[in-house]
Write an enzyme that holds these catalytic residues in place. Sequence first.
Site, PDB file in Angstrom:
ATOM      1  N   GLN A 275       3.583   0.542  12.823  1.00 32.42           N
ATOM      2  CA  GLN A 275       3.811   0.711  11.380  1.00 32.42           C
ATOM      3  C   GLN A 275       5.278   1.063  11.141  1.00 32.42           C
ATOM      4  OE1 GLN A 275       1.433   3.765   9.458  1.00 32.42           O
ATOM      5  NE2 GLN A 275       1.918   2.996   7.411  1.00 32.42           N
TER       6      GLN A 275
ATOM      7  N   ASP B 271       5.794 -11.398   2.436  1.00 32.50           N
ATOM      8  CA  ASP B 271       6.561 -10.560   3.364  1.00 32.50           C
ATOM      9  C   ASP B 271       7.963 -11.163   3.537  1.00 32.50           C
ATOM     10  OD1 ASP B 271       5.534  -8.528   5.989  1.00 32.50           O
ATOM     11  OD2 ASP B 271       7.517  -9.430   5.994  1.00 32.50           O
TER      12      ASP B 271
ATOM     13  N   HIS C 239      -0.638  -0.841   3.922  1.00 34.18           N
ATOM     14  CA  HIS C 239      -0.625  -2.270   3.548  1.00 34.18           C
ATOM     15  C   HIS C 239      -1.427  -3.063   4.563  1.00 34.18           C
ATOM     16  CE1 HIS C 239       2.887  -1.324   6.021  1.00 34.18           C
ATOM     17  NE2 HIS C 239       2.730  -2.522   6.570  1.00 34.18           N
TER      18      HIS C 239
ATOM     19  N   HIS D 247      -1.650  -6.812   6.253  1.00 30.58           N
ATOM     20  CA  HIS D 247      -0.966  -8.094   6.441  1.00 30.58           C
ATOM     21  C   HIS D 247      -1.980  -9.234   6.333  1.00 30.58           C
ATOM     22  CE1 HIS D 247       2.854  -6.544   8.292  1.00 30.58           C
ATOM     23  NE2 HIS D 247       2.082  -5.509   8.534  1.00 30.58           N
TER      24      HIS D 247
HETATM   25  P1  5GP Z   1       4.387  -2.760   9.244  1.00 33.13           P
HETATM   26  O1  5GP Z   1       5.242  -2.973  10.457  1.00 33.13           O
HETATM   27  O2  5GP Z   1       4.652  -1.415   8.601  1.00 33.13           O
HETATM   28  O3  5GP Z   1       2.926  -3.014   9.465  1.00 33.13           O
HETATM   29  O4  5GP Z   1       4.822  -3.880   8.226  1.00 33.13           O
HETATM   30  C1  5GP Z   1       5.888  -3.776   7.344  1.00 33.13           C
HETATM   31  C2  5GP Z   1       6.157  -5.171   6.813  1.00 33.13           C
HETATM   32  O5  5GP Z   1       6.861  -5.066   5.600  1.00 33.13           O
HETATM   33  C3  5GP Z   1       7.011  -6.031   7.745  1.00 33.13           C
HETATM   34  O6  5GP Z   1       6.302  -7.225   8.031  1.00 33.13           O
HETATM   35  C4  5GP Z   1       8.282  -6.294   6.936  1.00 33.13           C
HETATM   36  O7  5GP Z   1       8.771  -7.592   7.116  1.00 33.13           O
HETATM   37  C5  5GP Z   1       7.818  -6.070   5.520  1.00 33.13           C
HETATM   38  N1  5GP Z   1       8.837  -5.545   4.612  1.00 33.13           N
HETATM   39  C6  5GP Z   1       9.644  -4.477   4.831  1.00 33.13           C
HETATM   40  N2  5GP Z   1      10.410  -4.242   3.746  1.00 33.13           N
HETATM   41  C7  5GP Z   1      10.066  -5.179   2.822  1.00 33.13           C
HETATM   42  C8  5GP Z   1      10.515  -5.456   1.485  1.00 33.13           C
HETATM   43  O8  5GP Z   1      11.372  -4.780   0.932  1.00 33.13           O
HETATM   44  N3  5GP Z   1       9.904  -6.491   0.839  1.00 33.13           N
HETATM   45  C9  5GP Z   1       8.944  -7.253   1.425  1.00 33.13           C
HETATM   46  N4  5GP Z   1       8.418  -8.251   0.695  1.00 33.13           N
HETATM   47  N5  5GP Z   1       8.508  -7.034   2.672  1.00 33.13           N
HETATM   48  C10 5GP Z   1       9.058  -6.007   3.374  1.00 33.13           C
END
Ligand code: 5GP
Length: 138
Positions: A95, A32, A101, A103
């Site tokens: 999200q 991440d 995805h 984590h």
């Molecule tokens: P969510 O909040 O949708 O559960 O998690 C999205 C996650 O994706 C966040 O922890 C954020 O840091 C990560 N993230 C967002 N864009 C990118 C990216 O372009 N590359 C990577 N490796 N992680 C990303």
Amino acid sequence: MKKEDCIFCKIANGEIPSKTLYEDEKFRVILDLGPAAKGHALILPKDHFDNLYELSDETGAGVMKLARKMATVMTEKLACDGFNLVQNNGEVAGQTVFHFHMHLIPRYEGDGQRIKIGWEPGKPDQEELEEIRKMITG
Ligand code: 5GP
Ligand code: ZN
């Protein structure tokens, strides 16, 4: 199936480079870019599903199998003290990227991170709990 303009489709399928920890035919596991802790990683299915509701049973089973495998290896290699699996669905649930995805978050004694979903426990009485039980099972 991929979705146009989905950043995680592009990362999962190698069109955008990432720090990849693991890859097979169906999944890619990446670091991440905004980690909650050292080694915070994401399991990305190569097929696009917006969220948990859309996920196929087969992919869902594969995600959990892979999560267990990754958590085991990462705990050994990073010498972390515990591990969170976090999975957010919908904006209200935190999200931010709408490609399913999971984590993988290694936890360390004194890492100072609050678990993202902290809550103030409610105090429902038996009647309320029964009402909710009926809503879900009825
Ligand atoms: P969510 O909040 O949708 O559960 O998690 C999205 C996650 O994706 C966040 O922890 C954020 O840091 C990560 N993230 C967002 N864009 C990118 C990216 O372009 N590359 C990577 N490796 N992680 C990303
Ligand atoms: Zn996607």
